[in-house]
Design a protein around this motif. Structure first.
Motif, mmCIF file in Angstrom:
data_model
loop_
_atom_site.group_PDB
_atom_site.id
_atom_site.type_symbol
_atom_site.label_atom_id
_atom_site.label_comp_id
_atom_site.label_asym_id
_atom_site.label_seq_id
_atom_site.Cartn_x
_atom_site.Cartn_y
_atom_site.Cartn_z
ATOM 1 N N ALA A 172 0.824 -1.203 0.000
ATOM 2 C CA ALA A 172 0.000 0.000 0.000
ATOM 3 C C ALA A 172 0.864 1.262 0.000
ATOM 4 C CB ALA A 172 -0.924 -0.006 1.217
ATOM 5 N N THR A 199 -4.883 4.049 -3.273
ATOM 6 C CA THR A 199 -4.747 3.139 -2.138
ATOM 7 C C THR A 199 -6.073 3.097 -1.398
ATOM 8 O OG1 THR A 199 -2.449 3.851 -1.918
ATOM 9 C CG2 THR A 199 -3.365 2.560 -0.124
ATOM 10 N N ALA A 248 -5.487 6.799 2.367
ATOM 11 C CA ALA A 248 -6.249 5.719 1.743
ATOM 12 C C ALA A 248 -7.745 6.029 1.770
ATOM 13 C CB ALA A 248 -5.971 4.399 2.457
#
Length: 386
Positions: free
Chosen positions: A250, A260, A283
């Motif tokens: 990630a 992500t 993310a």
């Protein structure tokens, strides 16, 4: 990647270097970029002074590997196993890997019929914990199946847990999947996934940087993750503890400017702690394939609008809804009070109340009006305090 792509003519030298230089070695990558694969291979075969950036000890180690390397044998073993070696400059080479700069793979060993370049154009990585929970396995398989149904290629590492669930989810939906291994692609690893990896090779692609027969190590798993991140449009993490290798993938994706994403888990689950940390950063939270596709796909590939269940009060006209909302939750109210709260006249309020009574929302209590039990449940579900 700095400079023009390398032509395919140095393929044999790159096969040789794949046996000598460790995956992701930026110093080795710089040598190849600046001097070319043929010159680096010649220097390693002939010995002499170390190339810039290599200590005498490291150079001796590389030289020892070079003495044992036999690229013709590696290519022969690869052909027997149905494996090809793809290098920068080949038609099949995925351009996104060039974003790795000097850590770009020297070449990739590919097992399977489809074109790696074409599959990488519309691919998503799904990674996560090896020792995942039933929830993690379910979410990985469901996400992968959904992505496959949307026409996306699912990329993962072939490992136990989330990786295996993602591969199986894509295969089960009749979709495309790629396993990126940290060992020779002719040697399925882990051994318990031999059948799965062979199935992936038959229906999709198995890819790796290491030559035939080479074994995995901890550092090779870490370096494998950068290939997964670079190859795909985005990475989805399903269950990962704070020190999970999936977080390496990630973070590599973030450094490369890829999307992500993380699937949330229970707040008390240590296996989701790493995902939650990602979600506190850059993310994006996703819960199904449609949300992933909305993020990584082309313009117009939107996830459906999320709505709760339609409640009976949602079907009322606006005036009736205002009167219904004006009634207190647990007591009767006079018409004047209800009219005042609904910003209407008492006559209009009375008309609306009789309409609402016919629909089962309110009932008469002497000179006042009160919500029925059915209406109180509907109001609670809609989020209005009682």
């Amino acid at each position: 990647m700095t400079g023009a792509p390398d032509p395919g003519g140095d393929r044999l030298d790159r096969v040789f270097l794949s046996r000598v230089v460790e995956p992701g070695d930026p110093v080795g990558g710089q040598w190849v970029r600046e001097r070319g694969a043929a010159e680096v291979a010649r220097r390693l075969r002939s010995g002499g002074e170390p190339l810039p950036g290599a200590t005498a000890r490291r150079w001796a180690g590389l030289r020892a590997r070079a003495e044992r390397a036999d690229p013709d044998r590696d290519l022969a073993l690869a052909r027997e196993a149905g494996v090809r070696f793809v290098v920068p400059g080949d038609t099949e080479w995925p351009g996104p890997l060039d974003d790795l700069g000097d850590a770009r793979p020297l070449g990739l060993w590919v097992r399977g019929r489809p074109s790696l370049r074409m599959w990488a154009l519309r691919s998503v990585a799904v990674v996560g914990a090896r020792a995942c929970t039933e929830y993690g396995a379910h979410m990985a398989a469901t996400l992968a199946a959904g992505l496959a149904e949307h026409g996306w290629v699912v990329v993962s590492g072939g490992a136990y847990g989330v990786d295996g669930a993602a591969h199986r989810g894509a295969l089960g939906a009749g979709g495309a999947t790629v396993a990126v291994l940290a060992c020779g692609v002719d040697r399925p690893y882990p051994r318990g996934h031999t059948e799965l990896i062979n199935r992936i090779a038959g229906q999709g692609l198995v890819v790796g940087e290491l030559p035939p027969g080479d074994h995995p190590t901890q550092s090779r798993f870490v370096q494998r993750n950068r290939v997964i991140a670079a190859l795909t449009r985005g990475t989805v993490v399903v269950e990962a503890a704070h020190r999970s290798g999936s977080l390496v993938t990630a973070r590599a994706a973030q450094r490369l400017g890829r999307h992500t994403m993380g699937v949330p888990g229970p707040a008390t689950s240590g296996l989701s702690a790493g995902v939650h940390e990602l979600l506190r950063g850059e993310a994006v939270l996703v819960t199904d394939a449609a949300e992933v596709v909305e993020l990584v796909g082309d313009m117009g590939e939107l996830a459906p609008e999320r709505r709760g269940p339609v409640l009976p009060r949602d079907l009322l006209e606006p005036g009736a809804r205002r009167v219904l909302a004006a009634l207190p939750g647990r007591r009767a109210a006079a018409v004047d009070e209800i009219a005042r709260e609904a910003s209407t006249t008492p006559d209009d309020a009375i008309a609306r109340l009789y309409e609402l009574r016919a629909l089962g929302h309110v009932e008469r209590h002497g000179d006042g009006w009160k919500l029925t039990r059915q209406a109180m449940v509907s109001v609670r579900e809609g989020g209005r305090p009682c």
